[in-house]
Scaffold this motif. Structure first.
Motif, PDB file in Angstrom:
ATOM      1  N   GLU A 295      41.551  47.071  43.893  1.00 39.54           N
ATOM      2  CA  GLU A 295      42.750  46.178  44.238  1.00 39.54           C
ATOM      3  C   GLU A 295      43.778  46.843  43.645  1.00 39.54           C
ATOM      4  O   GLU A 295      45.370  46.314  44.235  1.00 39.54           O
ATOM      5  CB  GLU A 295      41.775  44.801  43.565  1.00 39.54           C
ATOM      6  CG  GLU A 295      41.170  44.185  44.241  1.00 39.54           C
ATOM      7  CD  GLU A 295      40.974  42.442  43.856  1.00 39.54           C
ATOM      8  OE1 GLU A 295      41.788  42.115  42.760  1.00 39.54           O
ATOM      9  OE2 GLU A 295      39.959  42.562  44.010  1.00 39.54           O
TER      10      GLU A 295
ATOM     11  N   ARG B  22      49.016  45.108  49.497  1.00 38.93           N
ATOM     12  CA  ARG B  22      47.908  44.485  49.025  1.00 38.93           C
ATOM     13  C   ARG B  22      46.927  43.849  50.102  1.00 38.93           C
ATOM     14  O   ARG B  22      48.113  42.806  50.596  1.00 38.93           O
ATOM     15  CB  ARG B  22      48.588  43.223  48.173  1.00 38.93           C
ATOM     16  CG  ARG B  22      48.056  42.343  48.135  1.00 38.93           C
ATOM     17  CD  ARG B  22      47.180  43.100  46.262  1.00 38.93           C
ATOM     18  NE  ARG B  22      46.436  42.059  45.714  1.00 38.93           N
ATOM     19  CZ  ARG B  22      45.597  41.855  44.143  1.00 38.93           C
ATOM     20  NH1 ARG B  22      46.040  43.041  43.213  1.00 38.93           N
ATOM     21  NH2 ARG B  22      44.302  41.361  43.615  1.00 38.93           N
TER      22      ARG B  22
ATOM     23  N   SER C 297      42.658  43.018  51.347  1.00 39.83           N
ATOM     24  CA  SER C 297      41.501  42.453  51.788  1.00 39.83           C
ATOM     25  C   SER C 297      40.689  42.964  52.665  1.00 39.83           C
ATOM     26  O   SER C 297      41.037  42.029  53.904  1.00 39.83           O
ATOM     27  CB  SER C 297      40.879  41.804  50.206  1.00 39.83           C
ATOM     28  OG  SER C 297      39.465  41.754  50.486  1.00 39.83           O
TER      29      SER C 297
ATOM     30  N   THR D 123      30.920  43.470  51.293  1.00 38.74           N
ATOM     31  CA  THR D 123      33.225  43.277  51.813  1.00 38.74           C
ATOM     32  C   THR D 123      33.287  44.678  52.538  1.00 38.74           C
ATOM     33  O   THR D 123      34.003  44.442  53.605  1.00 38.74           O
ATOM     34  CB  THR D 123      33.886  42.779  50.678  1.00 38.74           C
ATOM     35  OG1 THR D 123      33.704  41.906  50.331  1.00 38.74           O
ATOM     36  CG2 THR D 123      35.480  42.154  51.613  1.00 38.74           C
ATOM     37  N   TYR D 124      33.548  45.272  52.466  1.00 40.76           N
ATOM     38  CA  TYR D 124      33.706  46.580  52.929  1.00 40.76           C
ATOM     39  C   TYR D 124      32.718  47.771  53.772  1.00 40.76           C
ATOM     40  O   TYR D 124      33.344  47.521  54.984  1.00 40.76           O
ATOM     41  CB  TYR D 124      34.385  47.684  52.231  1.00 40.76           C
ATOM     42  CG  TYR D 124      35.673  47.008  51.601  1.00 40.76           C
ATOM     43  CD1 TYR D 124      37.273  47.499  52.467  1.00 40.76           C
ATOM     44  CD2 TYR D 124      35.971  45.989  50.412  1.00 40.76           C
ATOM     45  CE1 TYR D 124      38.494  46.854  51.648  1.00 40.76           C
ATOM     46  CE2 TYR D 124      37.266  45.927  49.665  1.00 40.76           C
ATOM     47  CZ  TYR D 124      38.415  46.020  50.440  1.00 40.76           C
ATOM     48  OH  TYR D 124      40.194  45.766  50.362  1.00 40.76           O
TER      49      TYR D 124
END
Length: 248
Positions: free
Chosen positions: A9, A127, A129, A168-169
């Motif tokens: 992040e 930025r 996600s 998530t990835y």
């Protein structure tokens, strides 16, 4: 061997330097998908509700605004851009020359903006996600899944896929076919803040081995001097082998 890492992040930029050159990045087949995400992200980031769409705090307005100038901002190597707990433990800058060469070949960072990059690829800080449903593109994991599959499958070749990504990835690419048998997911028991740190240590340790491990059993042997390891079968179907790792 591929060692798959999540991005961080927190990201570090520079005030000067060359701008992003999409044609110079690894995995050039991803360029059209990258252009689409870049354009959509710039549009969303200029909106008043950008922080809501991107799922970030309103306090990060400056970081979101930075997304509107990604094609002209200085683009340092990804190894300098990604920071945080995992990358502090990995500490690429302090590796030996041989380990740095292996890092350039083995490490792949899965990115919501660029799909996948090697540490030497030059990218601006951003930025975004992988969990975002980006207007004009859709769910990012879905967007990347189809185009990442042939690229990362080819990059893995007959070697191991050592997966240090978060769920998530991991949703953006999961090995299939024969590659599944060589797919090992690194878990840290009692996953906490230390999970990222441990995965960074695992990646660093592998870059320093004398011989590339070619089987899951050889991977266990390579890690045992520095970690307590336990290799187990997939919990369901044709998923990855599970490697529980704790630093000694």
């Amino acid at each position: 061997m591929l060692v798959l890492l999540p991005p961080s992040e927190s990201k570090t930029g520079r005030s000067r330097g060359k701008a992003l050159d999409l044609d110079a990045l690894s995995f050039p087949a991803l360029t059209p998908a990258r252009r689409r995400v870049l354009a959509a992200l710039a549009d969303v980031s200029a909106r008043e509700d950008a922080h809501e769409v991107l799922g970030v705090s309103p306090n990060l307005v400056a970081e979101v605004a930075r997304n509107t100038a990604l094609t002209t901002a200085p683009a340092p190597p990804a190894s300098h851009v990604y920071s945080g707990v995992l990358y502090d433990a990995l500490d690429l800058a302090s590796l030996s020359p041989g380990a740095k060469r292996r890092a350039g070949r083995w490490l792949v960072i899965v990115s919501a903006l660029f799909g996948a990059v090697h540490p030497g690829d030059r990218i601006p800080p951003y930025r975004l996600s992988m969990a975002v449903n980006l207007p004009g593109v859709g769910p990012l994991a879905t967007h990347w899944r189809e185009v990442l599959d042939p690229e990362l499958t080819a990059a893995a070749g007959a070697g191991l896929v050592v997966d240090c990504r978060s769920s998530t990835y991991a949703a953006a690419w999961q090995p299939a076919g024969a590659t599944v048998k060589r797919w090992v997911h690194v878990r840290v028991p009692g996953a906490t803040h230390m999970a990222k740190h441990t995965r960074g240590l695992v990646a660093r340790h592998l870059l320093g081995v004398d011989r590339e491990p070619r089987t899951p059993e050889a991977l266990v042997a390579a890690l045992e001097p520095a970690f307590e390891v336990d290799l187990s079968a997939p919990t369901k179907g044709a998923g990855p082998l599970l490697l529980d790792v704790t630093a000694r």
